[in-house]
Design a protein around this motif. Structure first.
Motif, PDB file in Angstrom:
ATOM      1  N   ALA A   1      -1.164 -75.271   5.558  1.00 27.40           N
ATOM      2  CA  ALA A   1      -1.199 -74.102   4.680  1.00 27.40           C
ATOM      3  C   ALA A   1      -2.382 -74.178   3.721  1.00 27.40           C
ATOM      4  N   ALA A   2      -2.699 -75.390   3.244  1.00 25.49           N
ATOM      5  CA  ALA A   2      -3.862 -75.555   2.361  1.00 25.49           C
ATOM      6  C   ALA A   2      -5.155 -75.250   3.113  1.00 25.49           C
ATOM      7  N   TYR A   3      -5.261 -75.710   4.342  1.00 24.50           N
ATOM      8  CA  TYR A   3      -6.446 -75.429   5.160  1.00 24.50           C
ATOM      9  C   TYR A   3      -6.608 -73.922   5.358  1.00 24.50           C
ATOM     10  N   ALA A   4      -5.501 -73.235   5.552  1.00 28.81           N
ATOM     11  CA  ALA A   4      -5.548 -71.791   5.797  1.00 28.81           C
ATOM     12  C   ALA A   4      -6.006 -71.003   4.581  1.00 28.81           C
ATOM     13  N   SER A   5      -6.022 -71.642   3.405  1.00 33.27           N
ATOM     14  CA  SER A   5      -6.532 -70.999   2.190  1.00 33.27           C
ATOM     15  C   SER A   5      -7.793 -71.692   1.671  1.00 33.27           C
ATOM     16  N   PHE A   6      -8.456 -72.475   2.535  1.00 30.19           N
ATOM     17  CA  PHE A   6      -9.701 -73.179   2.196  1.00 30.19           C
ATOM     18  C   PHE A   6      -9.507 -74.193   1.069  1.00 30.19           C
ATOM     19  N   GLU A   7      -8.309 -74.771   0.968  1.00 30.20           N
ATOM     20  CA  GLU A   7      -8.007 -75.649  -0.157  1.00 30.20           C
ATOM     21  C   GLU A   7      -7.564 -77.043   0.281  1.00 30.20           C
ATOM     22  N   GLU A   8      -7.883 -77.430   1.518  1.00 29.79           N
ATOM     23  CA  GLU A   8      -7.440 -78.737   1.997  1.00 29.79           C
ATOM     24  C   GLU A   8      -8.090 -79.896   1.250  1.00 29.79           C
ATOM     25  N   ASN A   9      -9.182 -79.625   0.526  1.00 32.96           N
ATOM     26  CA  ASN A   9      -9.832 -80.688  -0.244  1.00 32.96           C
ATOM     27  C   ASN A   9      -9.203 -80.901  -1.615  1.00 32.96           C
ATOM     28  N   ILE A  10      -8.322 -79.985  -2.023  1.00 37.38           N
ATOM     29  CA  ILE A  10      -7.699 -80.144  -3.339  1.00 37.38           C
ATOM     30  C   ILE A  10      -6.182 -80.248  -3.287  1.00 37.38           C
ATOM     31  N   LYS A  11      -5.579 -79.954  -2.144  1.00 41.92           N
ATOM     32  CA  LYS A  11      -4.127 -80.083  -2.041  1.00 41.92           C
ATOM     33  C   LYS A  11      -3.721 -80.224  -0.577  1.00 41.92           C
ATOM     34  N   GLY A  12      -2.433 -80.449  -0.354  1.00 43.90           N
ATOM     35  CA  GLY A  12      -1.932 -80.585   1.007  1.00 43.90           C
ATOM     36  C   GLY A  12      -1.622 -82.015   1.392  1.00 43.90           C
ATOM     37  N   THR A  13      -2.211 -82.988   0.709  1.00 40.45           N
ATOM     38  CA  THR A  13      -1.875 -84.404   0.853  1.00 40.45           C
ATOM     39  C   THR A  13      -1.856 -85.020  -0.538  1.00 40.45           C
ATOM     40  N   LEU A  14      -1.220 -86.177  -0.660  1.00 40.26           N
ATOM     41  CA  LEU A  14      -1.140 -86.869  -1.953  1.00 40.26           C
ATOM     42  C   LEU A  14      -2.186 -87.973  -1.976  1.00 40.26           C
ATOM     43  N   GLU A  15      -3.348 -87.628  -2.528  1.00 45.70           N
ATOM     44  CA  GLU A  15      -4.475 -88.555  -2.613  1.00 45.70           C
ATOM     45  C   GLU A  15      -5.113 -88.438  -3.993  1.00 45.70           C
TER      46      GLU A  15
END
Length: 559
Positions: free
Chosen positions: A502-516
């Protein structure tokens, strides 16, 4: 020479000391929140950790309890899980959020399995209303009725001759009206079907049966009397969502809803992150206003433009290459002429808008892929991440095109476990093999983004996780082993597409979607370990904390 090397060495040691001093100052930062317990990060290189520190809205560090201990300070809140599991904050990639908030106070027929029971409920509702007041309801499903037969206006007339009745089907793509509602809307045997819609008629008399499909819903003139403002609907939805562990939604919005979200953001009432999609028909207005996809902040962003190319499987309006098995004279209702649709998506592509297109039938999916391919050939490749919303039935030759064209399959696992009751009746077994085909899409390199389509399905993400790993109907717990079980996912995969996908689908996989470290501290905490309980128990495992930006927005109270 030796003296020069010695001086150089001393300088390097001094510089290293200064660098280490800076690092110590940085690691001296104290956390606002420390979480201890089983933490599934979603990060393939380190999927499980036992502690996490958060501060300033972001994750400061993950690791062992010993490693995180240094982040403890006098103001740090510590949450220690004696059981259960924390996962990346769940994101629902497809909601009608405001409408869902309204649905919580409307008359619902979800799960009602006969016309007679609906008649009883309407009769009781009329007792509460002023004389002649309209009755509005939603979420009836005729496929639960004996024989899966469509109801008629006469069924409603028996209990409501003096009150207009309008009930939307569970998918929102058709409605059931009584005779008075049809009359007040000016719909009779002479009324023509609008493009992309159908007034279902009695084959002998030509009179409307009371069922309206797709664009024919716009002919309804009866208005609801439910007293609720859009802001109240959204606030109701926010309260519902935080209790279910959702830290973000991709939400059906208009410019009005966008302003409401901005207001709630300013007031500190926005308890999850919103990727607000807008109807594609307004593209000229958005361009004039200077609106662009991605504008906003980490809490509220303008999302994709939403288009429709077909209807639904349940209403028999999904756009198919071949006719329906149970209606050989029908193959769905396109919402645009093919060339007009291609030009519309090309216009969005040319202006750098992401588009999410509702497409359920195999022909509808094919048209979207064709449109993206045409736009790319005309304007060159762009990272716009076009989405197909639902992508329920796909021709085998179209699976590889998702990766080739960079198109995301935005899907809702509970559609599978609901529609399995009638999918094979509607399209036959062979086409059903390629329905809700998550594993086949992944094997072909596609990216999935999971959601609920609330209020078409309940918002509860636990239902989506369960559906993805079992492919069993939730209400009736069948079939044993799952429906086309080769398409099942693992729990880790299901979580991934409710988070990273879902984060990738909103261009936000670099800021959310996993706990890092460095990512937003959005976390969903369950009271039992989803990875060890029986799959059926996932449905009742409680959310005990919902954490957004390191702040607890929901905490389950002890019973």
């Amino acid at each position: 020479m030796t003296r020069t090397l010695t001086l150089l060495s001393l300088m390097l040691i001094l510089l290293a000391g200064l660098w280490l001093s800076g690092c110590q100052e940085k690691t001296g930062e104290k956390a606002e929140l420390v979480l201890i317990g089983k933490i599934f990060t979603g990060n393939d290189s380190q999927p499980l950790v036992e502690a996490l520190a958060a501060g300033g809205g972001k994750i400061l560090a993950t690791g062992s309890k010993k490693q995180i201990k240094k982040y403890l300070g006098p103001e740090t809140r510590v949450i220690e899980l004696t059981e259960g599991v924390a996962i990346p904050g769940l994101i629902d990639a497809h909601t009608h959020f405001s409408s869902g908030g309204l649905s919580l106070i409307e008359l619902s027929f979800r799960g009602v399995d006969s016309v007679e029971k609906i008649q009883q409920m309407i009769a009781e509702k009329i007792k509460e209303l002023p004389p002649g007041a309209p009755v509005f309801g939603r979420e009836y499903d005729h496929t639960l009725f004996p024989g899966q037969k469509w109801p008629t206006r006469e069924d409603l007339d028996k209990v409501s001759p003096q009150n207009p009745v309008v009930i939307r089907r569970v998918d929102g793509h058709s409605a059931w009206l009584n005779s008075l509602a049809l009359k007040l809307s000016g719909i009779d045997k002479k009324t023509r079907d609008p493009f992309g819609g159908e007034i279902v008629r009695d084959p002998q008399t030509g009179e409307p049966t009371g069922i309206l499909k797709e664009s024919a819903l716009a002919l309804i003139k009866v208005k609801s009397t439910v007293q609720s403002t859009p802001e109240e609907d959204i606030l109701r939805a926010l309260d519902h969502a935080r209790k279910l562990g959702l830290t973000g939604v991709h939400a059906d919005s208009g410019l009005r809803d966008l302003e409401i979200y901005k207001k709630l953001r300013t007031e500190g009432k926005l308890t999850l992150r919103v990727y607000a999609w807008l109807p594609i028909e307004g593209i000229d207005q958005y361009l004039q206003l200077g609106l662009r996809q991605g504008q906003g902040d980490d809490y509220l962003k303008i999302g994709f433009l939403k288009a429709f190319i077909d209807g639904t499987l349940g209403s028999g309006t999904a756009l198919m290459f071949e006719p329906f098995a149970d209606a050989p004279d029908k193959s769905g209702l396109p919402q645009y002429p093919e060339e007009v649709f291609y030009e519309l998506l090309e216009k969005a592509y040319a202006n750098d808008f992401q588009v999410g297109t509702h497409a359920i039938g195999d022909k509808g999916v094919n048209w979207v892929l064709n449109a993206v391919e045409r736009a790319q050939k005309k304007y060159g490749p762009k990272d716009l991440r076009f989405r197909i919303e639902h992508a329920q039935i796909i021709r085998p030759e179209d699976f590889p095109r998702f990766k080739q064209l960079g198109v995301i399959a935005s899907m809702q696992p509970t559609h599978c476990t609901t529609d399995m009751r009638f999918c094979e009746i509607r399209v036959g077994k062979e086409r059903s093999r390629y329905a809700y085909a998550w594993r086949t899409l992944l094997d072909n390199g596609a990216v999935l983004a999971f959601g609920s389509d609330w209020p078409v399905e309940p918002l509860d993400p636990r239902r989506g996780l369960y559906s993805a790993i079992t492919r069993k109907n939730i209400e009736f717990d069948y079939p044993e082993g799952g429906w086309f079980p080769e398409q099942k996912l693992t729990l880790a995969e299901a979580i991934k597409y409710f988070t990273w996908g879902a984060a990738y689908a909103s261009f936000e996989e670099n800021i959310k979607g996993t706990l890092e470290p460095g990512k937003l501290a959005d976390i969903t905490v369950f009271g039992r370990d989803l990875f060890t309980v029986e799959p059926r128990e996932i449905l009742t495992t409680p959310v005990i904390y919902t954490i957004v930006g390191g702040k607890v927005v929901y905490e389950r109270q002890a019973e």
